[in-house]
Design an enzyme around this catalytic site. Structure first.
Site, mmCIF file in Angstrom:
data_model
loop_
_atom_site.group_PDB
_atom_site.id
_atom_site.type_symbol
_atom_site.label_atom_id
_atom_site.label_comp_id
_atom_site.label_asym_id
_atom_site.label_seq_id
_atom_site.Cartn_x
_atom_site.Cartn_y
_atom_site.Cartn_z
ATOM 1 N N LYS A 122 -8.354 20.157 -32.386
ATOM 2 C CA LYS A 122 -8.978 20.410 -33.690
ATOM 3 C C LYS A 122 -10.471 20.030 -33.645
ATOM 4 C CE LYS A 122 -4.522 20.780 -34.732
ATOM 5 N NZ LYS A 122 -3.744 21.987 -34.493
HETATM 6 C C1 LIG Z 1 -2.125 21.346 -34.878
HETATM 7 C C2 LIG Z 1 -1.406 21.920 -36.013
HETATM 8 C C3 LIG Z 1 -0.401 21.205 -36.676
HETATM 9 C C4 LIG Z 1 0.133 19.890 -36.194
HETATM 10 O O1 LIG Z 1 -0.782 18.862 -36.064
HETATM 11 P P1 LIG Z 1 -0.410 17.621 -35.093
HETATM 12 O O2 LIG Z 1 -1.471 16.629 -35.391
HETATM 13 O O3 LIG Z 1 -0.447 18.134 -33.691
HETATM 14 O O4 LIG Z 1 0.944 17.151 -35.483
HETATM 15 C C5 LIG Z 1 0.181 21.780 -37.789
HETATM 16 N N1 LIG Z 1 -0.177 23.013 -38.206
HETATM 17 C C6 LIG Z 1 -1.117 23.732 -37.606
HETATM 18 C C7 LIG Z 1 -1.494 25.080 -38.136
HETATM 19 C C8 LIG Z 1 -1.752 23.220 -36.461
HETATM 20 O O5 LIG Z 1 -2.669 23.973 -35.838
#
Ligand SMILES: *Cc1c(COP(=O)(O)O)cnc(C)c1O
Length: 391
Positions: free
Chosen positions: A190
């Site tokens: 992210k």
């Molecule tokens: C990365 C992601 C998640 C999950 O986040 P984590 O921190 O890895 O648990 C949920 N939804 C979307 C759309 C994502 O891209």
């Protein structure tokens, strides 16, 4: 044999978090403070995120998935309830619904934005529908007002999976500050990263209290409050909770990352502009569609190989891999995975299937330099026409 081209530094990854001495200093300070579990740094990070997005409250948890689950659970969603969710998303979106004991109902996305289609949401509603999960896919805001209009009519909740969307704006206001509770992720894929981590933003102080309690075994008092008082504070456990606490070590990374976000976004956007300019010249390629209401953070940059089969898209990925560039398939489709093979869905999800087969994401990260960017553009522009000619 012709030599295969190689990038300046040998390999260009799809994504890479950007850390420097600031993160090192913050983590070291936390380590030396002796307080490494959830404490003052988490509280500071929550306040900084709330201020950044313009929400009253922000509640840190251990991941984006934990954020989604805990939010749905706190809204009282459980067995017998249905939650409308796009299949075209990272599988965590649907998993969070299942963890609550509720039923995900998959709907199709818009063919251009890859975000949930309000018309399909309207078709998915039943007497059991309790919520719609809006995913801002790849960091591109979905049409929140259209979804809110439907949800209000029906009296159901809207929750935002904003895992990818920190720094994105809808109608010029930050995602997370739209009045709806929103869930962020700080996974290294992210825009800012704490290693692992998540956050729920909300304008509802009551909801924030409940989220804080549930992430900490249902306890009414935080460890920080207990430690700060000389006199005994007896905690209570009015409901069964979880351990979804974020640690202060993770939060100190976040505190170092957040002030850099504006610069990260500038670089991401300039990379996207360079890709847009170069690839709009290529035939058979569709560059990302950005609706008027959206300012994306370009967490990902997805191109579409119009009309190709999945195998053609994979050929492009493999050819670029040989040339030292990590290009990856676009967003997955949860309904195609065996664990969701029999899950409820509205229609055949044609836009979802086409998008998951025809899209690919390209390297975008703050540390991608101009030579690497030029190399990606050159190689992509060379590989794509060759593959398309064979289709
Ligand atoms: C990365 C992601 C998640 C999950 O986040 P984590 O921190 O890895 O648990 C949920 N939804 C979307 C759309 C994502 O891209």
């Amino acid at each position: 044999m012709q030599e295969v081209p190689k990038p300046p530094a040998g390999w260009i990854p799809l994504a890479k978090p950007f850390f420097d001495e600031t993160e090192e200093r913050e983590v070291l300070a936390t380590l030396r403070s002796g307080w490494v579990a959830q404490g003052p740094r988490v509280a500071d990070f929550e306040a900084a995120i709330a201020e950044y997005v313009g929400a009253r409250e922000a509640v840190a948890v251990s991941s984006g998935t934990a954020a989604l689950f805990l939010l749905l659970h706190s809204l009282g969603i459980g067995p017998g309830d249905e939650v409308v969710v796009p299949s075209l998303s990272f599988i965590a979106s649907a998993n969070a619904v299942v963890h609550c004991g509720a039923t995900p109902v998959f709907v199709d996305v818009d063919s251009r934005s890859y975000n949930i289609d309000p018309e399909q949401v309207a078709r998915a509603l039943t007497s059991r529908t309790r919520a719609v999960m809006v995913v801002h896919q790849l960091g591109l805001p979905a049409d929140l007002d259209a979804i809110h209009a439907i949800a209000q009519r029906q009296g159901i909740a809207v929750v935002e999976d904003a895992a990818c969307a920190l720094g994105s704006r809808y109608k010029n206001k930050p995602i997370g500050g739209q009045g709806t509770p929103a869930c962020f992720s700080f996974h290294p894929r992210k825009v800012i990263s704490t290693g692992e981590g998540g956050m729920i933003t909300t304008d509802d102080p009551q909801l924030a209290v409940r989220l804080r309690r549930l992430r900490h075994q249902g306890m009414t008092v935080s460890d920080l409050e207990r430690q700060r008082h000389a006199r005994l504070i007896v905690e209570e456990y009015p409901e069964v909770g979880y351990n979804f606490r974020l640690s202060d070590l993770h939060a100190s990374l976040g505190l170092a990352q957040l002030p850099k976000l504006a610069e990260f976004l500038r670089r991401r956007r300039s990379i996207a502009v360079a890709y847009d300019e170069a690839f709009s010249q290529l035939s058979g390629i569709e560059t990302p569609f950005v609706p008027d209401f959206a300012t994306p953070n370009y967490q990902s940059y997805a191109v579409r190989l119009v009309g190709v089969e999945r195998s053609g898209r994979d050929q492009v990925i493999n050819a670029l891999g040989e040339r030292g560039i990590a290009v990856r398939p676009g967003v997955m489709a949860a309904h195609r995975e065996s664990c969701y093979a029999t899950a409820r869905r509205v229609g055949e999800l044609p836009n979802t299937e086409a998008a998951t087969d025809q899209t690919a994401v390209l390297p975008v990260f703050p540390g991608l330099d101009d030579d690497e960017l030029r190399y990606v553009i050159e190689q992509f522009s060379d590989v794509v026409p060759r593959v398309l000619a064979q289709q």
